[in-house]
Design an enzyme around this catalytic site. Structure first.
Site, PDB file in Angstrom:
ATOM      1  N   ASN A  96       0.829  -1.202   0.000  1.00 17.98           N
ATOM      2  CA  ASN A  96       0.000   0.000   0.000  1.00 17.98           C
ATOM      3  C   ASN A  96       0.864   1.253   0.000  1.00 17.98           C
ATOM      4  OD1 ASN A  96      -2.182  -1.723   0.162  1.00 17.98           O
ATOM      5  ND2 ASN A  96      -2.328  -1.584   2.382  1.00 17.98           N
ATOM      6  N   VAL A  97       0.387   2.275  -0.674  1.00 13.96           N
ATOM      7  CA  VAL A  97       1.145   3.523  -0.769  1.00 13.96           C
ATOM      8  C   VAL A  97       0.550   4.609   0.129  1.00 13.96           C
ATOM      9  CG1 VAL A  97       2.157   3.079  -3.019  1.00 13.96           C
ATOM     10  CG2 VAL A  97      -0.118   4.079  -2.906  1.00 13.96           C
ATOM     11  N   HIS A 113       6.108  -0.491  -2.664  1.00 11.61           N
ATOM     12  CA  HIS A 113       5.594   0.172  -3.864  1.00 11.61           C
ATOM     13  C   HIS A 113       5.613   1.690  -3.742  1.00 11.61           C
ATOM     14  CE1 HIS A 113       3.241  -3.706  -5.099  1.00 11.61           C
ATOM     15  NE2 HIS A 113       4.518  -3.761  -5.409  1.00 11.61           N
ATOM     16  N   GLY A 179      -4.761  -9.383   3.307  1.00 10.87           N
ATOM     17  CA  GLY A 179      -5.478  -8.526   2.369  1.00 10.87           C
ATOM     18  C   GLY A 179      -4.831  -8.379   1.014  1.00 10.87           C
TER      19      GLY A 179
END
Length: 237
Positions: A96-97, A113, A179
């Site tokens: 996640n960013v 990422h 997730g």
């Protein structure tokens, strides 16, 4: 069964979805309005930088209005309470960013990422904290060049700190995936690497992923319920 000392946790979009951040595959979100090829590749940025910058400006603004959910808070608790001493370690690797892990209080987080709240200067390579829009080509805080882009790994680019991730996997006793779709590599291959190393593997997911068959155990349900329960169980042991 040997005691667990070193843990690698991989988190994906399903962790932040419960905070209202749309996933790549969600309906009705920003991603549905744009093709990946138009906003998330180096070629797209070269072809139409205004479109790409405007898209990421929207996402950067949106995540700042969201809040951590119980899954983020549970992992932050694990980060606080898991020992930091020789022979014990924890690394939360996130695809996640957003910054919701950090806002919940987690410190041992690696963003493979990249991060929405950073800008990368392609002139001097400095990465700077960034919350404002980029569409107007603001100057780089380090060198002054108007060469900033989102510090986000696009399709076709190499994720960050892969050597550090693989080193952590080699030391781990437990690999946990939370997730994730099991469709985006190289993160989707971590479970196979863990299995090859003889590491215990656990998946916590809303539904079975493309990689579920590789895990020793899969628990299905919302991350906001599964993750606090797993952390409580782990810390009690």
């Amino acid at each position: 069964m040997e005691a667990i000392r070193n843990i690698v946790v991989l988190t994906g979009a399903g962790v932040s979805a419960e905070s209202g951040i749309d996933t790549f595959r969600s309906a009705g979100g920003l991603w549905e309005q744009h093709r990946v090829e138009d906003v998330a590749t180096p070629d797209a940025f070269a072809r139409d930088p205004d479109l790409v910058l405007r898209f990421y400006d929207m996402r950067r603004a949106a995540i700042q209005e969201k809040a951590p959910n119980p899954a983020h808070e549970a992992l932050a608790r694990l980060d606080r309470e898991w020992p930091e001493k020789p022979g014990h370690d924890l690394l939360i690797v996130t695809q996640n960013v957003d910054d919701l892990h950090e806002r919940a209080g987690a410190g041992r987080v690696l963003h493979m990422h990249g991060e929405h709240l950073k800008a990368w200067c392609t002139a001097c390579s400095v990465r700077s904290p960034w919350r404002a829009p980029l569409i107007d080509r603001p100057p780089c805080p380090a060198c002054g060049a108007r060469a900033l882009r989102p510090d986000v790994v696009w399709f076709g680019e190499m994720p960050y700190e892969m050597d550090r991730i693989y080193a952590a996997l080699r030391r781990a006793d437990l690999f946990v995936s939370i997730g994730t779709s099991g469709a985006v590599y190289p993160a989707a291959g971590f479970v196979r690497d863990a299995r090859a190393l003889g590491i215990r593997t656990l998946e916590l997911n809303l539904e079975r992923s493309q990689g579920s068959a590789w895990f020793d155990e899969t628990r299905l349900g919302p991350a906001g319920k599964l993750v606090p329960a797993w952390v409580e169980e782990l810390l009690a042991d």
